[in-house]
Every structure is written in structure tokens, then in C-alpha cells.
Write a protein that holds these residues in place. Structure first.
Motif, short mmCIF file in Angstrom:
data_model
loop_
_atom_site.label_atom_id
_atom_site.label_comp_id
_atom_site.label_asym_id
_atom_site.label_seq_id
_atom_site.Cartn_x
_atom_site.Cartn_y
_atom_site.Cartn_z
N ASP A 220 1.00 -1.13 -0.14
CA ASP A 220 0.08 0.06 0.11
C ASP A 220 0.98 1.19 -0.11
O ASP A 220 1.50 1.54 1.03
N GLY A 221 0.77 2.06 -1.01
CA GLY A 221 1.63 3.15 -1.23
C GLY A 221 2.42 3.25 -2.22
O GLY A 221 3.37 4.11 -2.62
N THR A 222 1.95 2.49 -3.29
CA THR A 222 2.94 2.43 -4.85
C THR A 222 2.83 3.55 -5.34
O THR A 222 3.97 4.06 -5.73
N GLU A 223 1.55 3.84 -5.64
CA GLU A 223 1.60 5.24 -6.85
C GLU A 223 1.50 6.42 -5.80
O GLU A 223 0.61 6.79 -5.10
N SER A 309 -12.77 -1.80 -9.26
CA SER A 309 -11.79 -1.94 -8.12
C SER A 309 -11.34 -0.89 -7.44
O SER A 309 -11.50 0.25 -8.05
N HIS A 310 -10.62 -1.15 -6.48
CA HIS A 310 -10.13 0.19 -5.69
C HIS A 310 -9.20 1.10 -6.56
O HIS A 310 -9.35 2.36 -6.65
N ILE A 311 -8.15 0.60 -7.28
CA ILE A 311 -7.26 1.28 -8.04
C ILE A 311 -8.00 1.97 -9.36
O ILE A 311 -7.72 2.96 -9.51
N ALA A 314 -9.80 4.80 -7.81
CA ALA A 314 -9.12 5.90 -7.12
C ALA A 314 -8.35 6.67 -8.24
O ALA A 314 -7.94 7.76 -7.74
N ARG A 315 -7.77 5.82 -9.12
CA ARG A 315 -6.76 6.52 -10.21
C ARG A 315 -7.24 7.86 -10.72
O ARG A 315 -8.50 8.10 -11.01
N ARG A 316 -6.45 8.76 -10.76
CA ARG A 316 -6.78 10.07 -11.26
C ARG A 316 -7.20 10.08 -12.56
O ARG A 316 -6.86 9.22 -13.46
#
Ligand code: HEM
Length: 408
Positions: A220-223, A309-311, A314-316
Motif C-alpha cells: 500500500d503506497g505504490t502510486e 476495483s479500488h485502483i 481511485a486512479r486520477r
């Protein structure tokens, strides 16, 4: 090491040479057996310091220390700007000392200050202080509570406060000491409303550059925003509020993670919920953690990374929707069950904090998308939420809040 009371007196010299009279000296015998006399000890990590003074406060983009206390305080009299200045001056003086491993000015336990272990002290202010007419024109336009989201179950105990004091250290004793000093010395002016105690994987356990896992086991915290873009995305340049140049904003959301139901999911579904694999955090469309995320890739007509999915959520959607995520885990004793209910087996989650120049522009769009839909929402519940202006850094001449309160 020397036991001076009772009959089992062991001399240090005896222990060092390993020939202490072992009979009747149980503790000494155990110590020799474990090789205590031969331990090599590296004092360096405990002595390490992070500079307190500077254009920006420490503890914002610095590598997160292992332990952190997020402390929310309310001013006893929010209209007393002299009192506010007093709190910030005390935090500057003693924060700077403690960060260097020097006891605070009136430190009852000065020995506890000597091993700061990268202690940082960071301060921010909440929206209410700007209700004072003298500060009204200095309020950053974004400094207001986040809108209410349908997923929120906010608890009063974690609500917005006037002040945020964020103290972090690799050593929990240094952290507890600094927390005690910096909260007790302002007790007549500012009352502690909450302390959110967080932790990360212990420093030294893995390289600082390696992304950590949260308590769901996810990397958690990759991007994160590129370091080269910090001036643009993180630090305020004073264009809207000149006093804020060098400061930033912090969103603090306490998000419960429901361990029991998460553990019922099989591994494949846990990976689909996030859109990354659990083994090394690679996107489901790649093999390494930092491989590009390909939301367009399909297999058999279905997206490999689910759109829900979460990413994916969440992704910009725009370049400016970027912020630094600095999450800490929390893991507290389970709350006692309500009458007739099954006891919870955990009280676990994230102190999810983000740093960005403007939370409304950069952070809110993704939070709104996640509130609308995120597969992860089944297993997570936001229970606390607050927003702070993180003050510009202090110098030995100008304390924290100096620019905010100048001329008032
Ligand atoms: C307990 C709650 C949460 C958990 C367990 C969680 C976990 C994760 C994980 C495992 C990743 C993938 C790795 C990474 O890039 O860091 C991720 C990505 C991300 N999360 Fe969360 N997250 C949570 C809450 C949130 C919230 C509340 C937001 C924002 C409102 C958020 C924003 C993001 C963003 C922006 C990414 C990167 C997406 C990308 O561009 O690939 N997360 N999160």
C-alpha cells in the motif's frame, strides 16, 4: 547488569569474563547463556535526527517513522489569538529541542529525550480558528470539512479539531515522551480531543524505499506523486494566501478495516478488489509492482482490472488529481460487544492521511468516486475525518504560525 540487592551479587567483571559464580545466580546464568556479554549494539539509529527548522515542516514528506501519534486538540478559547501563538511557540521551541535529542525547556524526564530516533513534530490548524474576524481573510479557500459521504460512519470521538499535532519517531518511548511534553505544556490553552496511534513496519526491517504492507496484507503506497513535482503538487506557493507559502494541507481519515469478513474472501477475489496482486503488489495487468496499470486490457471481453476495483476507481482522471498518501496502521483492542451482539475480534484500520496543496482540487474527486463505488468499501468504513492547513516551517527566529498571526 549488576544485581546489587539480595544474595545474588554478580560483578560486571565476572559476567564479562563469563566466569561469574553461576550457582545461586539464575539471572546472571541466563544472561551469559544468551551471550548478552557479547552483544554488539549500534547506537546510531537512536541518535538519528531530522531537522526541525526549514522552509517546510518536517514529518510531511520525510520517510515516515515507525510510530506516529496524530493528536487532535481544541483551543479552550478559539478567539484568543495570543493563546494560539503561545501554543505554537511552545511547540516550536520544544519540538526543535526534542527533535535534536535535547530535553524540553521544563522537561521533568530529560533522560527520555536523548534518543529521538528521527523524531518529527508537525503542526496544523483546522477551520474553526478562521471564524475569528481577524483571521477570516486568511482562511485558505479549501480549509473546510470534506462533504458528507454515503459510506461515512463518522464517530464524534474522531471529529475535526482546531489543531493537529503530529509526532512521529522510530522509538515509541521517545514518541510517548514528546507527546507528553507537547500536550501537557499547553493543557490550559488547548485540550486533547483524540490521539490516533499509528505504526508502520519497523524501520530497518526493510529498505526505506520499499513499499509497506497494510494489515490486509496489501502493498500500500505504490502510486505516489513524482518527487520532482513536489513543489507543484505538495507545497503551497503563497499565491492565494501569502502566509501559507511553504505549508500544505493534510486530510486525516480514520478508516476501519473489517478483518473478519476480509479474511473470508479467497485470495483471487482479494486481488480483484484492489486490482493488484498480493505477492508483490503488481497490477493485475503486469508482473512487477511498478509496472504500468492498464485499465483497458481485457481477457475474454472482461477487463483484467475490474472497473469497480479500488485502483480503477481511485486512479486520477486528470493530472492534478494527485496527492501523497501517508498511511499508518492502527490496531487497538476490540471494543466491548453491545448487549446481545457478537464481540468484534479486531479494531483495526488505517489512519489514512494525504498531503496536497489543495485537497478540494486534488483529493476530493477521487474520494467522491470511491464513495460512489469502490469494491473495497464492503470491508472498510471511514469513522473519522478532518482537514488541516499544515503551517509553513519555522526558523529559530520565527516560530510556527508566525506568518499566519503576523500583525494581529
Ligand atoms: C482502508 C482503506 C484503504 C486501503 C486498505 C487502501 C489500499 C490501497 C492499495 C492496496 C492500493 C494499491 C497500491 C498503491 O498504489 O498504493 C491503493 C491505491 C490507491 N488508493 Fe487506497 N486504500 C484505502 C483508502 C483509500 C482512500 C480513502 C483513498 C482516497 C480517497 C485512496 C486512494 C488511493 C489511490 C489514489 C491509489 C492509487 C491508485 C492508482 O493510481 O493506481 N485509498 N490503496
Amino acid at each position: 547488569m549488576t544485581r546489587s540487592r539480595g544474595s545474588a551479587r554478580i560483578s560486571r567483571r565476572g559476567l564479562l569474563t563469563g566466569v561469574a559464580g553461576l550457582a545461586g545466580a539464575g539471572v546472571g546464568a541466563a544472561a551469559v547463556g544468551l551471550g548478552v556479554e557479547r552483544e554488539s549494539f549500534d547506537a546510531e539509529p537512536a541518535r538519528q535526527t531530522v531537522e526541525f527548522y526549514g522552509r517546510h515542516q518536517a514529518g510531511i514528506i520525510t520517510v515516515p517513522a515507525t510510530h506516529a501519534n496524530y493528536i487532535g486538540l481544541d483551543l479552550v478559547d478559539p478567539t484568543d489569538l495570543g493563546a494560539l501563538a503561545g501554543v505554537l511557540t511552545l511547540w516550536t521551541q520544544d519540538g526543535a529541542r526534542l527533535a535534536q535529542g535535547i530535553a524540553a525547556l521544563a522537561d521533568p524526564e530529560p533522560e527520555l529525550a536523548t534518543a529521538p530516533s528521527q523524531l518529527t513534530v508537525t503542526a496544523g490548524v483546522g477551520p474553526r480558528i478562521f471564524e475569528d474576524p481577524r483571521l477570516a481573510s486568511r482562511r485558505p479557500s479549501w480549509l473546510k470539512p470534506l462533504p458528507a459521504f454515503g459510506i461515512d460512519r463518522l464517530q464524534d470521538q474522531w471529529k475535526q479539531t482546531d489543531l493537529l499535532l503530529l509526532i512521529a519517531s522510530d522509538d515509541p518511548v521517545a514518541l510517548a515522551h514528546a507527546t507528553r511534553i507537547l500536550t501537557a505544556e499547553v493543557r490550559t490553552i488547548a485540550r486533547v480531543r483524540w490521539v490516533q496511534r499509528g505504526f508502520r513496519t519497523a524501520r530497518g526491517t526493510q529498505p526505506d524505499s520499499q513499499t509497506q504492507r497494510n494489515l490486509f496484507g496489501q502493498i500500500d503506497g505504490t502510486e505516489q506523486p513524482a518527487a520532482a513535482r513536489q513543489d507543484e503538487l505538495i507545497w503551497d506557493d503563497g499565491a492565494e494566501q501569502p502566509w501559507l507559502a511553504g505549508g500544505t494541507s493534510m486530510v486525516v481519515r480514520r478508516i476501519a478495516m473489517h478483518m473478519d469478513t476480509w479474511e473470508e474472501l479467497d485470495r483471487e477475489n482479494r486481488e480483484l478488489v484492489i486490482g493488484r496482486n498480493l505477492a508483490n503488489g503488481a497490477p493485475l495487468t503486469g508482473t512487477d509492482e511498478h509496472d504500468p496499470v492498464d485499465l483497458a486490457k481485457t481477457v475474454g471481453g472482461l477487463p483484467v482490472i475490474p472497473a469497480s476495483s479500488h485502483i480503477a476507481r481511485a486512479r486520477r482522471r486528470a493530472d492534478h488529481e494527485q496527492y501523497l498518501r501517508r498511511a499508518y496502521n492502527y490496531d487497538e483492542p476490540p471494543a466491548p460487544p453491545l448487549p446481545g451482539q457478537e464481540p468484534d475480534t479486531s479494531n483495526t484500520g488505517l489512519i489514512f492521511s494525504t498531503v496536497q496543496r489543495d485537497p478540494v482540487r486534488q483529493f476530493l474527486p477521487s474520494q467522491e468516486r470511491l464513495a460512489e463505488h469502490d469494491d473495497l468499501n464492503v470491508w472498510t468504513t471511514p469513522i473519522g475525518s478532518s482537514v488541516y492547513a499544515i503551517l509553513p516551517g519555522a526558523t529559530p527566529q520565527v516560530p510556527l504560525g508566525g506568518s499566519l498571526l503576523r500583525g494581529l
